[in-house]
Design a protein around this motif. Structure first.
Motif, short mmCIF file in Angstrom:
data_model
loop_
_atom_site.label_atom_id
_atom_site.label_comp_id
_atom_site.label_asym_id
_atom_site.label_seq_id
_atom_site.Cartn_x
_atom_site.Cartn_y
_atom_site.Cartn_z
N VAL A 1 55.68 14.89 -30.56
CA VAL A 1 54.31 14.54 -30.96
C VAL A 1 53.90 13.19 -30.35
CG1 VAL A 1 52.80 13.97 -32.91
CG2 VAL A 1 54.30 15.97 -33.03
N LEU B 1 53.21 13.82 -26.66
CA LEU B 1 51.95 14.55 -26.51
C LEU B 1 50.76 13.64 -26.81
CD1 LEU B 1 52.84 17.99 -28.13
CD2 LEU B 1 52.45 17.51 -25.70
N LYS B 2 50.90 12.79 -27.82
CA LYS B 2 49.82 11.87 -28.19
C LYS B 2 49.53 10.89 -27.05
CE LYS B 2 48.47 8.68 -31.88
NZ LYS B 2 47.09 9.10 -31.83
N SER C 1 45.90 14.93 -24.86
CA SER C 1 46.30 15.05 -26.26
C SER C 1 45.15 15.52 -27.16
CB SER C 1 46.86 13.73 -26.79
OG SER C 1 45.85 12.74 -26.84
N GLU C 2 43.93 15.12 -26.85
CA GLU C 2 42.80 15.52 -27.69
C GLU C 2 42.54 17.01 -27.64
OE1 GLU C 2 39.32 13.13 -27.08
OE2 GLU C 2 40.42 11.26 -27.39
N LEU D 1 46.80 18.64 -29.11
CA LEU D 1 47.22 18.44 -30.51
C LEU D 1 46.46 19.32 -31.50
CD1 LEU D 1 47.97 14.59 -30.60
CD2 LEU D 1 49.59 16.50 -30.48
#
Length: 153
Positions: free
Chosen positions: A29, A32-33, A38-39, A42
């Motif tokens: 996570v 990915l962030k 990521s927007e 996620l």
């Protein structure tokens, strides 16, 4: 910034508890962030991740059928024991409770925070596993233990 700190704290707790699943999940996570996409990524994982996880667990559960370790004979045998009936009942109960839980989360999203926190605490401090179908087995085991019906192999 708060989300980074929160995830970092979870990672630290996971590392201290030596919980490999939570370490990997938190690291994934965090990575990915950090990515520019990521927007987009996620929210998809948030929306579909549980279903993907259940699918992976279901595949693992079906492998013994595919390999021939479990067949109709074993299925029929399960219905000949109290343990088998309890296991089926627990499976049904967990499915019904899960449906109610999804409804609760939809109606009250703030419950997600409490559930996530409780799950992390259970995984880290009580050596639990964050997985739905395994809950049915745990409930089954508890009931079987209470009635001294745990199958011995």
């Amino acid at each position: 910034m708060e989300s980074w700190l929160f995830l970092a704290a979870i990672l630290i707790v996971a590392l201290l508890a030596k919980n490999q699943s939570l370490i990997i999940a938190t690291a994934v996570v965090l990575v990915l962030k950090a990515l520019p996409i990521s927007e987009k990524v996620l929210p998809v994982i948030q929306a579909k991740g549980i279903n993907w996880g259940v699918t992976v667990i279901s595949v693992a559960i079906l492998v013994p059928i595919a390999t021939g370790q479990i067949g109709f004979k074993e299925l029929i045998s399960a219905f000949k024991t109290p343990a088998g009936f309890i296991a089926v009942g627990c499976g049904v109960l967990v499915a019904v409770l899960s449906a109610k839980g999804v409804g609760l989360l939809a109606a009250s999203p703030e419950m997600t925070v409490a559930l996530v926190f409780g799950t992390i605490m259970g995984v880290v401090f009580l050596k639990g596993i964050a997985a739905g179908p395994v809950i049915a087995a745990g409930i089954t085991y508890t009931i079987l233990t209470i009635f001294n019906l745990v199958p011995i192999h």
